[in-house]
Design an enzyme around this catalytic site. Structure first.
Site, PDB file in Angstrom:
ATOM      1  N   CYS A 257       0.815  -1.224   0.000  1.00  0.00           N
ATOM      2  CA  CYS A 257       0.000   0.000   0.000  1.00  0.00           C
ATOM      3  C   CYS A 257       0.849   1.275   0.000  1.00  0.00           C
ATOM      4  O   CYS A 257       0.647   2.183  -0.815  1.00  0.00           O
ATOM      5  CB  CYS A 257      -0.986  -0.017   1.162  1.00  0.00           C
ATOM      6  SG  CYS A 257      -0.254   0.110   2.820  1.00  0.00           S
ATOM      7  N   HIS A 305      -2.717   1.369   6.836  1.00  0.00           N
ATOM      8  CA  HIS A 305      -3.069   1.261   5.414  1.00  0.00           C
ATOM      9  C   HIS A 305      -3.222   2.651   4.820  1.00  0.00           C
ATOM     10  O   HIS A 305      -3.664   3.593   5.493  1.00  0.00           O
ATOM     11  CB  HIS A 305      -4.372   0.479   5.239  1.00  0.00           C
ATOM     12  CG  HIS A 305      -4.659   0.116   3.814  1.00  0.00           C
ATOM     13  ND1 HIS A 305      -3.968  -0.871   3.148  1.00  0.00           N
ATOM     14  CD2 HIS A 305      -5.540   0.627   2.911  1.00  0.00           C
ATOM     15  CE1 HIS A 305      -4.417  -0.966   1.909  1.00  0.00           C
ATOM     16  NE2 HIS A 305      -5.367  -0.067   1.745  1.00  0.00           N
ATOM     17  N   HIS A 317      -5.743   1.772  -4.339  1.00  0.00           N
ATOM     18  CA  HIS A 317      -4.836   1.263  -3.298  1.00  0.00           C
ATOM     19  C   HIS A 317      -4.437  -0.173  -3.618  1.00  0.00           C
ATOM     20  O   HIS A 317      -5.037  -0.831  -4.469  1.00  0.00           O
ATOM     21  CB  HIS A 317      -5.493   1.345  -1.914  1.00  0.00           C
ATOM     22  CG  HIS A 317      -6.645   0.398  -1.731  1.00  0.00           C
ATOM     23  ND1 HIS A 317      -6.879  -0.278  -0.560  1.00  0.00           N
ATOM     24  CD2 HIS A 317      -7.645   0.012  -2.580  1.00  0.00           C
ATOM     25  CE1 HIS A 317      -7.967  -1.029  -0.675  1.00  0.00           C
ATOM     26  NE2 HIS A 317      -8.456  -0.869  -1.891  1.00  0.00           N
TER      27      HIS A 317
END
Length: 342
Positions: A257, A305, A317
């Site tokens: 990520c 994240h 993402h």
């Protein structure tokens, strides 16, 4: 003596004490268990429902992602420490070479002094075939003595500097070894969590596995025109759609990520740090209702994240292993904050 012998005699055992009793007890329990099963009151170990399995897999993925970001941070520090150590070792080699040169020069002066310094100057003057030449040489010797003193000071200075560089290098080596141990520890954690997630996934029907991997995904929205560096970062993210999630990766064939967001903004000429918990401090904080394409959006309480906002409540993402770079709504995970890179 009789009392002593008597005290060592084995006491009488009940007929059901020891192995016989244990066997009888075992048979009784087995019988009870059989009776329970036969009368329908027994219970097998409860099986997890598909939703429970999905929830546990998601937890494993989050834990793996947290460990991945810790791994990324340790790797970044390891790389910096290794580069610094290499520079220090090069500097130590250069200084050692200069020290050897200084020692050689000082040795030449010392040898010359040994060869000529044993005879008093008055005697050397009498023996000299040319007093004028001797006096000229004596003046040169005095100047040479001053240079020799300078060389001694130079050698001392070089020795001190070499020692300082080596001490710094040893400290940097210790730091590097600590970071390497942390790197290995975080790697083991990531791999353990991913292995646990894979085992659970295999217990699900294929359709349920597919649903889990596509959870939160949206159709690719129209690429809105965005100007400037943010536009370049967003365009990069769109081009990355479909590439696999690879933990610890920064592209170009796969990303985790924070690796994706770092690469996206790097394509626009902006250098972001490597991890989610450092990227969140890499720009101006933005309220959720003020988001603009290109902003970094972060999730979960541990800021584990990150995605790149592309507008209309959506982000691009790298979700987790097995799920490629995709578009998701920012409302699919607990929102932790947003940043607009400078």
């Amino acid at each position: 003596m009789t009392a002593t012998v008597a005290s060592h005699r084995k006491p009488k055992q009940h007929p059901l004490v020891g192995g016989t009793a244990r066997t009888a007890a075992g048979l009784a329990l087995a019988g009870a268990a059989t009776a329970t099963v036969l009368d329908g009151t027994g219970h097998a170990a409860p099986q997890s429902t598909p939703d429970e399995v999905k929830a546990q897999v998601s937890r494993y993925y989050r834990q793996a992602e947290t460990a991945t970001e810790q791994y990324n941070g340790a790797k970044e520090r390891t790389d910096r420490a290794r580069a610094a150590l290499d520079r220090l070792q090069d500097e130590a080699a250069r200084r050692a070479e200069r020290l050897n040169d200084a020692r050689n020069a000082l040795g030449s002066y010392a040898a010359a002094q040994y060869r000529t310094g044993g005879v008093p100057s008055s005697v050397r003057l009498l023996l000299s075939s040319s007093p004028r030449r001797f006096l000229d040489r004596a003046s040169l010797t005095e100047r040479s003595g001053a240079r020799q003193a300078s060389e001694v000071a130079r050698v001392r200075r070089e020795i001190q500097e070499v020692r300082q560089v080596r001490t710094t290098a040893e400290a940097k080596l210790d730091e590097l070894e600590r970071e390497q141990r942390a790197l290995a520890r975080h790697k083991r954690t990531v791999e353990a969590k991913l292995t646990a997630a894979r085992k659970l996934l295999h217990s699900l029907p294929a359709a349920a596995r597919e649903t889990l991997h596509k959870a939160g995904e949206h159709a690719v929205p129209e690429h809105l025109p965005v100007s400037g560096r943010a536009g370049q970062a967003v365009a990069f993210a769109y081009r990355a759609l479909g590439k696999p999630y690879v933990w610890g990766a920064t592209g170009p064939s796969g990303y985790d990520c924070s690796g994706l967001t770092q690469a996206a903004w790097r394509s626009a000429g902006v250098s972001l740090p490597r991890t989610t918990y450092t990227q969140i401090n890499s720009g101006h904080r933005v309220a959720r209702d003020r988001l603009a394409p290109g902003d970094l959006v972060f999730f979960y309480s541990g800021v584990s994240h990150v995605g790149l906002y592309v507008g209309d409540g959506k982000m691009i993402h790298a979700p987790h292993p097995g799920a490629p770079v995709s578009v998701s709504g920012i409302d699919t995970m607990p929102f932790a904050g947003a940043v607009r890179p400078a």
